[in-house]
Design a protein around this motif. Structure first.
Motif, PDB file in Angstrom:
ATOM      1  N   GLN A 144     -27.651  39.989 -62.413  1.00 26.73           N
ATOM      2  CA  GLN A 144     -28.911  40.056 -63.169  1.00 26.73           C
ATOM      3  C   GLN A 144     -28.736  40.925 -64.410  1.00 26.73           C
ATOM      4  N   ARG A 145     -28.044  42.060 -64.279  1.00 29.86           N
ATOM      5  CA  ARG A 145     -27.815  42.948 -65.418  1.00 29.86           C
ATOM      6  C   ARG A 145     -27.000  42.219 -66.489  1.00 29.86           C
ATOM      7  N   ARG A 146     -25.974  41.508 -66.060  1.00 29.06           N
ATOM      8  CA  ARG A 146     -25.121  40.794 -67.013  1.00 29.06           C
ATOM      9  C   ARG A 146     -25.922  39.706 -67.732  1.00 29.06           C
ATOM     10  N   CYS A 147     -26.745  38.947 -66.991  1.00 34.49           N
ATOM     11  CA  CYS A 147     -27.609  37.930 -67.617  1.00 34.49           C
ATOM     12  C   CYS A 147     -28.534  38.577 -68.644  1.00 34.49           C
ATOM     13  N   TRP A 148     -29.163  39.684 -68.252  1.00 36.99           N
ATOM     14  CA  TRP A 148     -30.115  40.355 -69.134  1.00 36.99           C
ATOM     15  C   TRP A 148     -29.421  40.847 -70.396  1.00 36.99           C
ATOM     16  N   LEU A 149     -28.246  41.458 -70.245  1.00 39.42           N
ATOM     17  CA  LEU A 149     -27.512  41.960 -71.415  1.00 39.42           C
ATOM     18  C   LEU A 149     -27.080  40.826 -72.340  1.00 39.42           C
ATOM     19  N   LEU A 150     -26.586  39.741 -71.753  1.00 40.87           N
ATOM     20  CA  LEU A 150     -26.165  38.608 -72.579  1.00 40.87           C
ATOM     21  C   LEU A 150     -27.339  38.018 -73.352  1.00 40.87           C
ATOM     22  N   ASP A 159     -28.145  28.352 -72.153  1.00 41.59           N
ATOM     23  CA  ASP A 159     -26.980  27.494 -71.925  1.00 41.59           C
ATOM     24  C   ASP A 159     -25.676  28.253 -72.129  1.00 41.59           C
ATOM     25  N   ASP A 160     -25.623  29.118 -73.171  1.00 37.64           N
ATOM     26  CA  ASP A 160     -24.422  29.908 -73.413  1.00 37.64           C
ATOM     27  C   ASP A 160     -24.175  30.895 -72.269  1.00 37.64           C
ATOM     28  N   ILE A 161     -25.247  31.493 -71.756  1.00 37.78           N
ATOM     29  CA  ILE A 161     -25.116  32.418 -70.631  1.00 37.78           C
ATOM     30  C   ILE A 161     -24.627  31.662 -69.396  1.00 37.78           C
ATOM     31  N   ALA A 162     -25.196  30.496 -69.161  1.00 36.01           N
ATOM     32  CA  ALA A 162     -24.778  29.685 -68.009  1.00 36.01           C
ATOM     33  C   ALA A 162     -23.292  29.342 -68.113  1.00 36.01           C
ATOM     34  N   GLY A 174     -33.619  32.018 -63.445  1.00 31.80           N
ATOM     35  CA  GLY A 174     -34.137  32.761 -62.293  1.00 31.80           C
ATOM     36  C   GLY A 174     -33.663  34.203 -62.292  1.00 31.80           C
ATOM     37  N   LYS A 175     -32.381  34.413 -62.568  1.00 32.83           N
ATOM     38  CA  LYS A 175     -31.839  35.768 -62.596  1.00 32.83           C
ATOM     39  C   LYS A 175     -32.485  36.575 -63.713  1.00 32.83           C
ATOM     40  N   LEU A 176     -32.681  35.948 -64.864  1.00 31.42           N
ATOM     41  CA  LEU A 176     -33.337  36.645 -65.976  1.00 31.42           C
ATOM     42  C   LEU A 176     -34.785  36.985 -65.635  1.00 31.42           C
ATOM     43  N   ALA A 177     -35.480  36.074 -64.999  1.00 27.08           N
ATOM     44  CA  ALA A 177     -36.875  36.330 -64.620  1.00 27.08           C
ATOM     45  C   ALA A 177     -36.954  37.505 -63.656  1.00 27.08           C
ATOM     46  N   ARG A 178     -36.053  37.544 -62.661  1.00 25.86           N
ATOM     47  CA  ARG A 178     -36.059  38.657 -61.709  1.00 25.86           C
ATOM     48  C   ARG A 178     -35.684  39.966 -62.394  1.00 25.86           C
ATOM     49  N   ALA A 179     -34.699  39.914 -63.294  1.00 23.91           N
ATOM     50  CA  ALA A 179     -34.287  41.122 -64.020  1.00 23.91           C
ATOM     51  C   ALA A 179     -35.427  41.644 -64.893  1.00 23.91           C
ATOM     52  N   SER A 182     -38.197  43.227 -62.767  1.00 19.52           N
ATOM     53  CA  SER A 182     -37.797  44.542 -62.272  1.00 19.52           C
ATOM     54  C   SER A 182     -37.856  45.590 -63.380  1.00 19.52           C
ATOM     55  N   ILE A 183     -37.328  45.252 -64.547  1.00 12.70           N
ATOM     56  CA  ILE A 183     -37.353  46.193 -65.675  1.00 12.70           C
ATOM     57  C   ILE A 183     -38.788  46.459 -66.102  1.00 12.70           C
ATOM     58  N   TYR A 184     -39.599  45.425 -66.154  1.00 14.80           N
ATOM     59  CA  TYR A 184     -41.010  45.564 -66.533  1.00 14.80           C
ATOM     60  C   TYR A 184     -41.723  46.538 -65.589  1.00 14.80           C
TER      61      TYR A 184
END
Length: 191
Positions: A144-150, A159-162, A174-179, A182-184
């Motif tokens: 999730q952290r890696r998705c959020w940072l990217l 698509d680039d992250i995928a 989904g990972k970005l939404a959860r990240a 959580s951050i929010y």
């Protein structure tokens, strides 16, 4: 890229589109590649610094990323997509650098840039916000952290992250939404 070529209009390269700069750099124009470095280097540095934990290590990663990019530039299929391509190279090198570090060594706090307004109280608030965000990011699972940072720092598309993480786009969303959720929740006090 066997021969270095210099063009007389090098000073005007700042306004040239990435795709044209890539084409010129492939032809050996070092000035065009330098413009790409100036244009995308700061974002790559900020992104990799968050991954590796220090600006000094980030500088090494970014330098290696640009060296790799210079050698592999003819392989770039879509010259207009040079920024995500550079970010993927930097990301891979940053995570590779992180894996090479001994596990028992703690990463230092991320050095932060001063805001334009240099009043001490504004600096203190901004630094506290950055520490809170850093702490919130540290609580996320690695993927999730890696998705959020990217997405948020690297500004890559879903698509680039995928592609970078070798996941379906729906999983990345989904990972970005959860990240983000959580951050929010953890940053509630800063709104």
């Amino acid at each position: 890229m066997s021969e270095t070529v210099q063009y007389p209009d090098r000073d005007r390269l700042e306004d040239v589109a990435d795709a044209i700069l890539v084409g010129r750099a492939v032809d050996g124009d070092t000035g065009a590649f330098e413009t790409l470095i100036r244009r995308h280097g700061p974002l790559m540095r900020a992104y990799t610094a968050r991954i590796v934990g220090s600006m000094a290590d980030a500088d090494d990663v970014v330098q290696d990323a640009f060296h790799t990019a210079w050698r592999r530039l003819p392989e770039l299929r879509d010259p207009a997509a040079v920024r995500p391509w550079l970010m993927r190279i930097a990301s891979r090198l940053a995570f590779s650098s992180l894996r090479r570090k001994p596990a028992e060594v703690e990463l230092p706090d991320l050095e932060s840039a001063l805001p334009a307004d240099t009043q001490p109280e504004n600096i203190a608030v901004r630094n506290a916000q950055l520490r809170a965000l850093s702490a919130a990011l540290d609580t996320l699972p690695e993927d999730q952290r890696r998705c959020w940072l990217l997405r948020e720092v690297g500004e890559l598309s879903y698509d680039d992250i995928a592609q970078e993480m070798e996941l379906p786009t729906a999983t990345v969303r989904g990972k970005l939404a959860r990240a983000r959720a959580s951050i929010y929740a953890q940053m509630e006090g800063w709104r």
